[in-house]
Design a protein around this motif. Structure first.
Motif, short mmCIF file in Angstrom:
data_model
loop_
_atom_site.label_atom_id
_atom_site.label_comp_id
_atom_site.label_asym_id
_atom_site.label_seq_id
_atom_site.Cartn_x
_atom_site.Cartn_y
_atom_site.Cartn_z
N GLU A 1 2.82 8.86 10.27
CA GLU A 1 3.99 8.13 10.75
C GLU A 1 4.02 6.73 10.13
OE1 GLU A 1 5.96 6.57 14.96
OE2 GLU A 1 4.13 7.78 14.92
N LEU A 2 5.18 6.37 9.60
CA LEU A 2 5.33 5.07 8.95
C LEU A 2 5.71 4.03 9.99
CD1 LEU A 2 5.45 3.30 6.44
CD2 LEU A 2 7.82 4.03 6.12
N THR A 3 4.87 3.01 10.13
CA THR A 3 5.14 1.92 11.07
C THR A 3 5.11 0.60 10.31
OG1 THR A 3 2.79 1.63 11.63
CG2 THR A 3 4.06 3.20 12.96
N LEU A 4 5.70 -0.43 10.92
CA LEU A 4 5.74 -1.74 10.29
C LEU A 4 4.32 -2.29 10.11
CD1 LEU A 4 7.33 -4.15 9.22
CD2 LEU A 4 7.46 -5.02 11.57
N THR A 5 3.47 -2.08 11.09
CA THR A 5 2.10 -2.59 11.00
C THR A 5 1.34 -1.94 9.85
OG1 THR A 5 2.06 -2.96 13.39
CG2 THR A 5 -0.06 -2.90 12.24
N SER A 6 1.44 -0.61 9.75
CA SER A 6 0.73 0.08 8.67
C SER A 6 1.31 -0.29 7.31
CB SER A 6 0.82 1.60 8.87
OG SER A 6 2.17 2.04 8.80
N ALA A 7 2.62 -0.50 7.23
CA ALA A 7 3.24 -0.88 5.95
C ALA A 7 2.75 -2.26 5.51
CB ALA A 7 4.76 -0.87 6.08
N ILE A 8 2.73 -3.21 6.45
CA ILE A 8 2.27 -4.57 6.11
C ILE A 8 0.80 -4.55 5.69
CG2 ILE A 8 1.82 -6.87 7.04
CD1 ILE A 8 4.29 -6.55 8.78
N LEU A 9 -0.02 -3.80 6.45
CA LEU A 9 -1.45 -3.72 6.12
C LEU A 9 -1.65 -3.08 4.75
CD1 LEU A 9 -4.37 -4.11 7.06
CD2 LEU A 9 -4.25 -1.83 8.10
N THR A 10 -0.89 -2.04 4.45
CA THR A 10 -1.00 -1.35 3.16
C THR A 10 -0.62 -2.28 2.01
OG1 THR A 10 -0.53 0.80 4.15
CG2 THR A 10 -0.19 0.58 1.78
N ILE A 11 0.47 -3.01 2.18
CA ILE A 11 0.94 -3.93 1.12
C ILE A 11 -0.06 -5.04 0.89
CG2 ILE A 11 2.72 -5.62 0.54
CD1 ILE A 11 4.75 -3.79 1.92
N LEU A 12 -0.58 -5.63 1.98
CA LEU A 12 -1.53 -6.74 1.84
C LEU A 12 -2.81 -6.29 1.14
CD1 LEU A 12 -1.15 -8.61 5.26
CD2 LEU A 12 -0.26 -9.28 3.03
N GLY B 1 -3.61 1.94 -5.65
CA GLY B 1 -2.39 2.01 -4.87
C GLY B 1 -2.23 3.33 -4.14
N LEU B 2 -2.61 4.43 -4.79
CA LEU B 2 -2.55 5.73 -4.13
C LEU B 2 -3.46 5.79 -2.90
CD1 LEU B 2 -2.51 8.13 -7.23
CD2 LEU B 2 -0.69 7.89 -5.53
N ALA B 3 -4.66 5.26 -3.05
CA ALA B 3 -5.61 5.27 -1.93
C ALA B 3 -5.07 4.45 -0.76
CB ALA B 3 -6.96 4.73 -2.38
N CYS B 4 -4.46 3.30 -1.07
CA CYS B 4 -3.87 2.49 0.01
C CYS B 4 -2.67 3.18 0.62
CB CYS B 4 -3.47 1.11 -0.54
SG CYS B 4 -4.84 0.03 -1.00
N GLY B 5 -1.87 3.86 -0.21
CA GLY B 5 -0.68 4.52 0.29
C GLY B 5 -0.97 5.63 1.27
N VAL B 6 -2.07 6.33 1.09
CA VAL B 6 -2.43 7.41 2.02
C VAL B 6 -3.27 6.91 3.19
CG1 VAL B 6 -2.32 9.13 0.18
CG2 VAL B 6 -4.51 8.03 0.71
N GLY B 7 -3.51 5.60 3.23
CA GLY B 7 -4.25 5.03 4.35
C GLY B 7 -5.75 5.00 4.19
N ALA B 8 -6.26 5.33 3.01
CA ALA B 8 -7.70 5.33 2.78
C ALA B 8 -8.16 3.94 2.34
CB ALA B 8 -8.07 6.38 1.73
#
Length: 227
Positions: free
Chosen positions: A14-25, A107-114
């Protein structure tokens, strides 16, 4: 605790604002680290555009992965959109291509949450690149260059510089001969291999005394197109 850090890999799609910000940072930090490593391990120089690209590329890839998620239809639509884009550029250095793949993997690793794995392999590979660069792994003790010498027509070019090359322990091969100035001068093109401890200035000075101080040039790499 370590297992809990690495177990966060794509725990939720599930895409959330918190996970998106954490992934980008995290992507920005890792991209900056990779770009910094590239700059420190590139003594021959680098372009600002390429270093900036390496900072942004993990973020872009991570955002794409976040948007795709597990939606197959969205993945195909994005693949079709990106197939329209064509990258027109000259073939890069293998090291540059490696760093591009490195940033994409981050970037791929961050995108999948790893995030744990992304940080782990980024630190490992950056340290590996730094060690290989510091130890000079794969560096040749000699350099291949192209030497162009202009000589007067009354100077025999076959053995004109043999003594100079032997004195400086330079391996050479005459690749090309052509006349200039209506045949009054000859231009010789040599492929030479110069040891890194050889003084290039002293070598060129010795050649200048033989060719009457006419034009000569020493390129940094073999110019195969000139042959």
């Amino acid at each position: 605790m370590l297992e809990s850090i690495f177990a966060t890999a794509a725990a939720s799609s599930e895409l959330t604002l918190t996970s998106a910000i954490l992934t980008i940072l995290i992507s920005i930090v890792l991209g900056g680290l990779i770009s910094f490593t590239y700059m420190k391990t590139s003594p021959a120089g680098y372009s600002q555009s390429f270093t900036l690209t390496m900072v942004l590329l993990p973020v872009i890839v991570a955002i794409i992965i976040l948007l795709i998620g597990s939606n197959v239809a969205r993945a195909f639509s994005l693949a079709g959109a990106f197939s329209i884009i064509r990258f027109r550029s000259a073939p890069g250095d293998p090291k540059d291509i490696t760093f591009v793949l490195f940033t994409m993997a981050s970037g791929l690793a961050c995108g999948v949450g790893a995030f744990g794995y992304a940080v782990f392999f980024t630190l490992i590979l950056c340290a590996l690149m730094a060690v290989l660069n510091r130890t000079g792994f794969g560096r040749r003790p000699s350099m291949q260059k192209t030497l162009k010498i202009t000589i007067p027509e009354n100077l025999g070019y076959e053995e004109a510089f043999t003594e100079v090359f032997n004195r400086f322990n330079v391996a050479y091969e005459l690749k090309k001969i052509r006349t200039t100035e209506l045949g009054s001068l000859y231009e010789l093109v040599y492929a030479v291999t110069i040891h890194e401890q050889t003084s290039q200035k002293e070598l060129l000075d010795a050649i200048r005394t033989r060719n009457g101080n006419l034009d000569l040039s020493l390129t940094m790499a073999p110019a195969m197109n000139d042959y």
